[in-house]
Design a protein around this motif. Structure first.
Motif, PDB file in Angstrom:
ATOM      1  N   ALA A 148      -6.301   5.590  -0.166  1.00 51.11           N
ATOM      2  CA  ALA A 148      -7.179   4.545   0.352  1.00 51.11           C
ATOM      3  C   ALA A 148      -6.412   3.590   1.262  1.00 51.11           C
ATOM      4  O   ALA A 148      -6.890   3.197   2.337  1.00 51.11           O
ATOM      5  CB  ALA A 148      -7.824   3.780  -0.797  1.00 51.11           C
ATOM      6  N   ALA A 149      -5.190   3.219   0.844  1.00 47.59           N
ATOM      7  CA  ALA A 149      -4.390   2.298   1.653  1.00 47.59           C
ATOM      8  C   ALA A 149      -4.034   2.922   2.995  1.00 47.59           C
ATOM      9  O   ALA A 149      -4.154   2.284   4.049  1.00 47.59           O
ATOM     10  CB  ALA A 149      -3.120   1.909   0.891  1.00 47.59           C
ATOM     11  N   GLY A 191       0.800  -1.223   0.000  1.00 42.00           N
ATOM     12  CA  GLY A 191       0.000   0.000   0.000  1.00 42.00           C
ATOM     13  C   GLY A 191       0.829   1.268   0.000  1.00 42.00           C
ATOM     14  O   GLY A 191       0.277   2.367   0.047  1.00 42.00           O
ATOM     15  N   LYS A 209      -0.864  -1.785  -4.200  1.00 46.44           N
ATOM     16  CA  LYS A 209      -1.819  -1.120  -3.304  1.00 46.44           C
ATOM     17  C   LYS A 209      -3.205  -1.750  -3.482  1.00 46.44           C
ATOM     18  O   LYS A 209      -4.157  -1.087  -3.900  1.00 46.44           O
ATOM     19  CB  LYS A 209      -1.853   0.378  -3.585  1.00 46.44           C
ATOM     20  CG  LYS A 209      -0.484   1.054  -3.420  1.00 46.44           C
ATOM     21  CD  LYS A 209      -0.508   2.492  -3.881  1.00 46.44           C
ATOM     22  CE  LYS A 209       0.859   3.132  -3.680  1.00 46.44           C
ATOM     23  NZ  LYS A 209       1.920   2.497  -4.517  1.00 46.44           N
ATOM     24  N   PRO A 210      -3.315  -3.023  -3.172  1.00 51.88           N
ATOM     25  CA  PRO A 210      -4.589  -3.725  -3.378  1.00 51.88           C
ATOM     26  C   PRO A 210      -5.579  -3.442  -2.253  1.00 51.88           C
ATOM     27  O   PRO A 210      -5.238  -2.863  -1.218  1.00 51.88           O
ATOM     28  CB  PRO A 210      -4.180  -5.196  -3.367  1.00 51.88           C
ATOM     29  CG  PRO A 210      -3.035  -5.223  -2.383  1.00 51.88           C
ATOM     30  CD  PRO A 210      -2.290  -3.926  -2.610  1.00 51.88           C
ATOM     31  N   ARG A 211      -6.792  -3.858  -2.450  1.00 53.73           N
ATOM     32  CA  ARG A 211      -7.753  -3.921  -1.346  1.00 53.73           C
ATOM     33  C   ARG A 211      -7.379  -5.172  -0.555  1.00 53.73           C
ATOM     34  O   ARG A 211      -7.585  -6.298  -1.009  1.00 53.73           O
ATOM     35  CB  ARG A 211      -9.177  -4.029  -1.908  1.00 53.73           C
ATOM     36  CG  ARG A 211     -10.261  -4.066  -0.832  1.00 53.73           C
ATOM     37  CD  ARG A 211     -11.642  -4.106  -1.471  1.00 53.73           C
ATOM     38  NE  ARG A 211     -12.688  -4.302  -0.479  1.00 53.73           N
ATOM     39  CZ  ARG A 211     -13.224  -3.335   0.248  1.00 53.73           C
ATOM     40  NH1 ARG A 211     -12.807  -2.092   0.085  1.00 53.73           N
ATOM     41  NH2 ARG A 211     -14.167  -3.595   1.135  1.00 53.73           N
ATOM     42  N   HIS A 214     -10.966  10.951   2.376  1.00 53.52           N
ATOM     43  CA  HIS A 214     -10.583  10.528   1.030  1.00 53.52           C
ATOM     44  C   HIS A 214     -11.007  11.554  -0.016  1.00 53.52           C
ATOM     45  O   HIS A 214     -10.220  11.926  -0.895  1.00 53.52           O
ATOM     46  CB  HIS A 214     -11.210   9.157   0.727  1.00 53.52           C
ATOM     47  CG  HIS A 214     -10.724   8.546  -0.556  1.00 53.52           C
ATOM     48  ND1 HIS A 214      -9.469   8.015  -0.694  1.00 53.52           N
ATOM     49  CD2 HIS A 214     -11.342   8.393  -1.759  1.00 53.52           C
ATOM     50  CE1 HIS A 214      -9.327   7.541  -1.924  1.00 53.52           C
ATOM     51  NE2 HIS A 214     -10.442   7.763  -2.587  1.00 53.52           N
ATOM     52  N   ASP A 271      -2.211  10.098  -5.424  1.00 54.30           N
ATOM     53  CA  ASP A 271      -2.544   8.737  -5.848  1.00 54.30           C
ATOM     54  C   ASP A 271      -3.717   8.243  -5.002  1.00 54.30           C
ATOM     55  O   ASP A 271      -3.584   8.040  -3.792  1.00 54.30           O
ATOM     56  CB  ASP A 271      -1.327   7.835  -5.661  1.00 54.30           C
ATOM     57  CG  ASP A 271      -1.553   6.399  -6.111  1.00 54.30           C
ATOM     58  OD1 ASP A 271      -2.725   5.985  -6.238  1.00 54.30           O
ATOM     59  OD2 ASP A 271      -0.561   5.683  -6.304  1.00 54.30           O
ATOM     60  N   SER A 272      -4.878   8.058  -5.623  1.00 52.50           N
ATOM     61  CA  SER A 272      -6.072   7.663  -4.871  1.00 52.50           C
ATOM     62  C   SER A 272      -5.894   6.306  -4.193  1.00 52.50           C
ATOM     63  O   SER A 272      -6.450   6.059  -3.116  1.00 52.50           O
ATOM     64  CB  SER A 272      -7.294   7.635  -5.785  1.00 52.50           C
ATOM     65  OG  SER A 272      -7.137   6.665  -6.816  1.00 52.50           O
ATOM     66  N   HIS A 273      -5.123   5.403  -4.821  1.00 50.09           N
ATOM     67  CA  HIS A 273      -4.878   4.093  -4.205  1.00 50.09           C
ATOM     68  C   HIS A 273      -4.029   4.249  -2.939  1.00 50.09           C
ATOM     69  O   HIS A 273      -4.247   3.537  -1.947  1.00 50.09           O
ATOM     70  CB  HIS A 273      -4.181   3.171  -5.202  1.00 50.09           C
ATOM     71  CG  HIS A 273      -5.001   2.890  -6.426  1.00 50.09           C
ATOM     72  ND1 HIS A 273      -6.150   2.133  -6.398  1.00 50.09           N
ATOM     73  CD2 HIS A 273      -4.841   3.293  -7.721  1.00 50.09           C
ATOM     74  CE1 HIS A 273      -6.668   2.066  -7.622  1.00 50.09           C
ATOM     75  NE2 HIS A 273      -5.889   2.756  -8.433  1.00 50.09           N
ATOM     76  N   GLN A 274      -3.064   5.172  -2.984  1.00 53.84           N
ATOM     77  CA  GLN A 274      -2.249   5.439  -1.796  1.00 53.84           C
ATOM     78  C   GLN A 274      -3.117   6.007  -0.677  1.00 53.84           C
ATOM     79  O   GLN A 274      -3.009   5.587   0.476  1.00 53.84           O
ATOM     80  CB  GLN A 274      -1.137   6.435  -2.146  1.00 53.84           C
ATOM     81  CG  GLN A 274      -0.356   6.980  -0.952  1.00 53.84           C
ATOM     82  CD  GLN A 274       0.931   6.234  -0.684  1.00 53.84           C
ATOM     83  OE1 GLN A 274       1.183   5.165  -1.245  1.00 53.84           O
ATOM     84  NE2 GLN A 274       1.751   6.789   0.185  1.00 53.84           N
TER      85      GLN A 274
END
Length: 327
Positions: A194-195, A61, A67-69, A144, A189-192
Motif C-alpha cells: 500500500a505504501a 513506508g 507504514k502508516p496511512r 494491490h 507485506d500488505s502495508h508495504q
C-alpha cells in the motif's frame, strides 16, 4: 557476506523511523529507492564510513520504518528527512539519493538548501518521463489485489527462486532481477504494498514520470551536483544522464558501463571512488538568500548561452577506471 550496521530507531511525529548510523566526519545522508530500504547501501556503506558519518534511513513506508496511512509525496519525504536529522542533531549533509531517493534528495535540496552541502544522484527519477513498464504497472487500480495473490507463500517462493535463477544464469535483460526479486518478496507485506503504491502514484502514471526537476535545474548552479548512472539501466534509462548535462551544465555526470539500475551494488568500489572524488573536489554549498532571489528572478532563459558554453560532457567509464571530468 556484507553485514549491515546495527539498525537504530527514532520517533518522529509519532511514527517509528529506522536508520543506520556509522562512521565519523562530514555527514552523508543515503536515500534508497522505492520498495527498497537501507540494505541497498550495504556494499558501500562501510567503505564510505571510513571518511564520513553515514546516515542511511528506511524511508517512511519502507523497511523497518512505520507504514502508516500518511503523506508519501516527495515533499512529505523531504520534510521527514529534515525532521529526522533534527532529532539526530545534524544540521548539514551531502545527500546521496538512488532512484526515487534521488527525487527525494532533489526535493530536500530545493526545500532546505541551507541544510544541503552537495547532491549526489544515482540513477534518479525526475529527469525525464521514461520509466520501466513494471514501475508504471504498480500505479494501476488492480495492483494491490493482484500482487496480494502473487505473493501468497507457495507462489512467491517459486517466482522469487525463478527470478534469482535467471539472474544467476545471466540471461539477457536480467541484470537487476536479483534486486527486483527482493522487492517482489517484500510485497508479501500488505502495508508495504500500500505504501509503495501511494509513493508511486504521486510521481508516476501509466504514461511515465509526472514529477520533474527540469524547470528548476538551473538553481543547481549554486549546489555541487554529481550524477552516477548505469549504462544498462532498464528501470530509468541512462539517456536521462544526458538530460542532466543539458539542464545543469556544471554537474559531474558519469555513466558506468556493465552496470544497471544499482551501480552502487554492481561496482561498489568505483561508486565509492566517484563519491569521494566529488566531495574532495568541491566546496560545500553556502546558502545565500540574495543569490537565490537573483537566480529566481533571472530564471533559466538568460543562462542558456552560458550553460552551453560551459557544459561538462557526460563521462563514460572504460572498464573500471574513470576518465577525469573536464569543463
Amino acid at each position: 557476506m556484507t553485514v549491515s550496521p546495527r539498525v537504530r530507531f527514532a520517533d518522529v511525529h509519532g511514527h517509528r523511523r529506522a536508520y543506520v548510523k556509522i562512521g565519523s566526519g562530514p555527514v552523508l545522508l543515503l536515500l534508497h529507492g522505492v520498495a527498497c530500504d537501507h540494505h541497498t547501501w550495504d556494499p558501500v556503506i562501510r567503505q564510505l564510513a571510513r571518511d564520513y558519518t553515514v546516515i542511511a534511513p528506511d524511508l517512511l513506508g519502507h523497511g523497518q520504518s512505520a507504514k502508516p496511512r500518511a503523506d508519501y509525496s516527495l515533499g512529505g519525504f523531504a520534510n521527514g528527512m529534515r525532521d529526522l536529522l533534527s532529532v539526530l542533531e545534524i544540521d548539514r549533509v551531502t545527500v546521496v539519493g538512488h532512484s526515487f531517493g534521488g527525487g527525494v534528495a532533489m526535493q530536500f535540496a530545493y526545500q532546505y538548501p541551507e541544510s544541503t552541502e552537495r547532491l549526489v544522484l544515482v540513477a534518479p527519477g525526475g529527469l525525464g518521463p521514461e520509466v520501466s513498464p513494471v514501475i508504471r504497472s504498480v500505479t494501476t487500480p488492480g495492483f494491490h489485489h493482484v500482487m496480494g495473490a502473487l505473493t501468497l507463500p507457495g507462489i512467491r517462493h517459486v517466482n522469487t527462486a525463478a527470478l534469482r535463477l535467471a539472474h544467476a544464469c545471466r540471461l539477457p535483460g536480467t541484470r537487476d532481477i536479483d534486486e527486483i526479486a527482493s522487492i517482489y518478496d517484500s510485497f508479501k507485506d500488505s502495508h508495504q504494498r500500500a505504501a509503495v503504491r501511494h509513493v508511486l502514484r504521486a510521481v508516476v502514471d501509466w504514461h511515465g514520470q509526472i514529477v520533474t526537476m527540469t524547470d528548476r535545474a538551473y538553481l543547481t548552479e549554486e549546489m555541487p551536483l554529481a550524477v552516477i548512472w548505469g549504462a544498462d539501466d532498464q528501470v530509468i534509462p541512462a539517456q536521462h544522464a544526458h538530460n542532466v548535462a543539458a539542464l545543469a551544465p556544471g554537474a559531474d555526470v558519469t555513466v558506468i558501463p556493465d552496470s544497471g539500475h544499482f551501480p552502487h551494488r554492481d561496482h561498489p568500489g568505483e561508486f565509492v571512488r566517484l563519491v569521494r572524488r566529488f566531495i574532495a573536489s568541491t566546496e560545500p554549498s553556502s546558502y545565500d538568500q540574495e543569490r537565490l532571489r537573483e537566480l529566481l528572478r533571472d530564471g533559466p532563459g538568460r543562462r542558456i548561452h552560458r550553460a552551453r558554453a560551459g557544459r561538462r560532457p557526460v563521462t563514460p567509464l572504460t572498464g573500471r577506471k574513470a576518465r577525469p571530468l573536464t569543463g
